[in-house]
Motif scaffolding. Structure first.
Motif, PDB file in Angstrom:
ATOM      1  N   ASP A 166       0.826  -1.212   0.000  1.00  0.00           N
ATOM      2  CA  ASP A 166       0.000   0.000   0.000  1.00  0.00           C
ATOM      3  C   ASP A 166       0.861   1.263   0.000  1.00  0.00           C
ATOM      4  O   ASP A 166       0.490   2.278  -0.605  1.00  0.00           O
ATOM      5  CB  ASP A 166      -0.927   0.004   1.219  1.00  0.00           C
ATOM      6  CG  ASP A 166      -2.015  -1.048   1.124  1.00  0.00           C
ATOM      7  OD1 ASP A 166      -2.196  -1.621   0.029  1.00  0.00           O
ATOM      8  OD2 ASP A 166      -2.685  -1.299   2.152  1.00  0.00           O
ATOM      9  N   ARG A 169       2.063   1.723  -3.490  1.00  0.00           N
ATOM     10  CA  ARG A 169       0.939   2.190  -4.317  1.00  0.00           C
ATOM     11  C   ARG A 169       0.651   3.665  -4.033  1.00  0.00           C
ATOM     12  O   ARG A 169       0.337   4.436  -4.949  1.00  0.00           O
ATOM     13  CB  ARG A 169      -0.285   1.323  -4.024  1.00  0.00           C
ATOM     14  CG  ARG A 169      -1.413   1.455  -5.038  1.00  0.00           C
ATOM     15  CD  ARG A 169      -2.503   0.434  -4.768  1.00  0.00           C
ATOM     16  NE  ARG A 169      -2.048  -0.930  -5.006  1.00  0.00           N
ATOM     17  CZ  ARG A 169      -1.874  -1.836  -4.060  1.00  0.00           C
ATOM     18  NH1 ARG A 169      -2.119  -1.536  -2.791  1.00  0.00           N
ATOM     19  NH2 ARG A 169      -1.471  -3.048  -4.361  1.00  0.00           N
ATOM     20  N   HIS A 171       2.765   5.950  -3.199  1.00  0.00           N
ATOM     21  CA  HIS A 171       3.767   6.781  -3.848  1.00  0.00           C
ATOM     22  C   HIS A 171       3.644   6.744  -5.366  1.00  0.00           C
ATOM     23  O   HIS A 171       4.148   7.645  -6.057  1.00  0.00           O
ATOM     24  CB  HIS A 171       5.166   6.337  -3.419  1.00  0.00           C
ATOM     25  CG  HIS A 171       5.463   6.646  -1.991  1.00  0.00           C
ATOM     26  ND1 HIS A 171       6.454   6.012  -1.269  1.00  0.00           N
ATOM     27  CD2 HIS A 171       4.891   7.528  -1.127  1.00  0.00           C
ATOM     28  CE1 HIS A 171       6.477   6.492  -0.038  1.00  0.00           C
ATOM     29  NE2 HIS A 171       5.541   7.408   0.073  1.00  0.00           N
ATOM     30  N   ALA A 172       2.967   5.706  -5.891  1.00  0.00           N
ATOM     31  CA  ALA A 172       2.806   5.594  -7.344  1.00  0.00           C
ATOM     32  C   ALA A 172       1.596   6.373  -7.855  1.00  0.00           C
ATOM     33  O   ALA A 172       1.659   7.052  -8.880  1.00  0.00           O
ATOM     34  CB  ALA A 172       2.688   4.128  -7.754  1.00  0.00           C
ATOM     35  N   ASP A 173       0.470   6.261  -7.129  1.00  0.00           N
ATOM     36  CA  ASP A 173      -0.750   6.891  -7.654  1.00  0.00           C
ATOM     37  C   ASP A 173      -1.506   7.755  -6.643  1.00  0.00           C
ATOM     38  O   ASP A 173      -2.586   8.263  -6.939  1.00  0.00           O
ATOM     39  CB  ASP A 173      -1.694   5.827  -8.223  1.00  0.00           C
ATOM     40  CG  ASP A 173      -2.174   4.821  -7.171  1.00  0.00           C
ATOM     41  OD1 ASP A 173      -2.090   5.128  -5.966  1.00  0.00           O
ATOM     42  OD2 ASP A 173      -2.651   3.736  -7.555  1.00  0.00           O
ATOM     43  N   GLY A 174      -0.943   7.900  -5.454  1.00  0.00           N
ATOM     44  CA  GLY A 174      -1.567   8.784  -4.477  1.00  0.00           C
ATOM     45  C   GLY A 174      -2.619   8.142  -3.598  1.00  0.00           C
ATOM     46  O   GLY A 174      -3.191   8.812  -2.733  1.00  0.00           O
ATOM     47  N   THR A 175      -2.887   6.838  -3.788  1.00  0.00           N
ATOM     48  CA  THR A 175      -3.866   6.157  -2.944  1.00  0.00           C
ATOM     49  C   THR A 175      -3.361   6.107  -1.500  1.00  0.00           C
ATOM     50  O   THR A 175      -2.286   5.561  -1.250  1.00  0.00           O
ATOM     51  CB  THR A 175      -4.112   4.722  -3.440  1.00  0.00           C
ATOM     52  OG1 THR A 175      -4.528   4.763  -4.803  1.00  0.00           O
ATOM     53  CG2 THR A 175      -5.166   4.038  -2.594  1.00  0.00           C
TER      54      THR A 175
END
Length: 248
Positions: A166, A169, A171-175
């Motif tokens: 998580d 994730r 850091h990749a898409d802001g979730t």
């Protein structure tokens, strides 16, 4: 003229003086010794910069200034074991776990583990994955009794307490990542020049850990509730299997 042995001793002394300001390297002029602090600081800064590039998710969590201080503390007490800066940082996750100022960030060491595997995946040696036609030649019984060897880039990060997938994730898409979500595992590999990762369910992570220790296929997969066909399809589909090794 210096012999090879004497020249080697000078280089060893120079290297030692870069790590310890109390060491006076033999064979180096007095004027040069007085400027050793410049070389020493350049070595430190280069190592800190390399670590900053390698531990990108840790940097995102704590900020550049905090990480620079952490990396400096690591560099000052951890001699480099390789002339290649890309090899520097293997023990940083363990260092983070014992770094007193990070005591209130207990997940940071596990994130550092992930970063190191991502870094090593990118710089792993190239290799040719096994041709799936070899599976047909083996047959199901021999395949089940064999072990697999994975590509050099493949790594498995497991955190018993923290949601490392998580955090990646996030850091990749802001979730947003919820630290209370519990432990997670991540499979890491490289395809071409791109490093990939995938979150693994607990049974998948257990199976992967067993396969990576060299256990025979049937033994490794039967000890968990993993969907063996799905896991193997992903390993062979992403060309992550380097070799199949039969046991005599």
């Amino acid at each position: 003229m210096l012999t090879n042995q004497a020249y080697g001793a000078v280089l060893d002394g120079f290297a030692a003086s870069l790590l310890d300001d109390t060491v006076a390297a033999n064979g180096i002029a007095k004027e040069s010794r007085e400027r050793m602090s410049l070389y020493r600081n350049n070595v430190r800064l280069n190592r800190i910069a390399a670590l900053t590039d390698a531990f990108v998710n840790v940097v995102q969590l704590v900020g550049a200034d905090y990480f620079s201080a952490l990396a400096r503390a690591y560099v000052d007490c951890t001699p480099s074991s390789s002339p290649n800066l890309h090899d520097d940082g293997a023990t940083l996750p363990a260092f983070v776990r014992g770094f007193a100022p990070a005591a209130d960030l207990p997940y940071l060491g596990d994130v550092a583990d992930v970063d190191w595997l991502l870094h090593r995946a990118y710089f792993a040696a190239d290799a040719r994955a096994i041709d799936t036609s070899a599976l047909v030649e083996l047959g199901s019984e021999r395949f089940a009794a064999a072990s697999i060897r994975l590509m050099p880039s493949v790594g498995l990060a497991r955190s018993p307490a923290w949601p490392i997938a998580d955090i990646l994730r996030m850091h990749a898409d802001g979730t947003p990542a919820q630290l209370g979500a519990g432990g997670q595992s991540v499979l890491i590999w490289r395809e071409g020049f791109a490093v990939r990762w995938r979150a693994l369910a607990p049974a998948e992570a257990d199976a992967m850990a067993a396969l990576m220790t060299g256990k025979p296929m049937q033994e490794a997969l039967s000890q968990t509730e993993v969907d063996a066909n799905s896991l193997l399809a992903q390993l062979f589909g992403h060309r992550l299997v380097l070799a199949i090794e039969e046991h005599s």
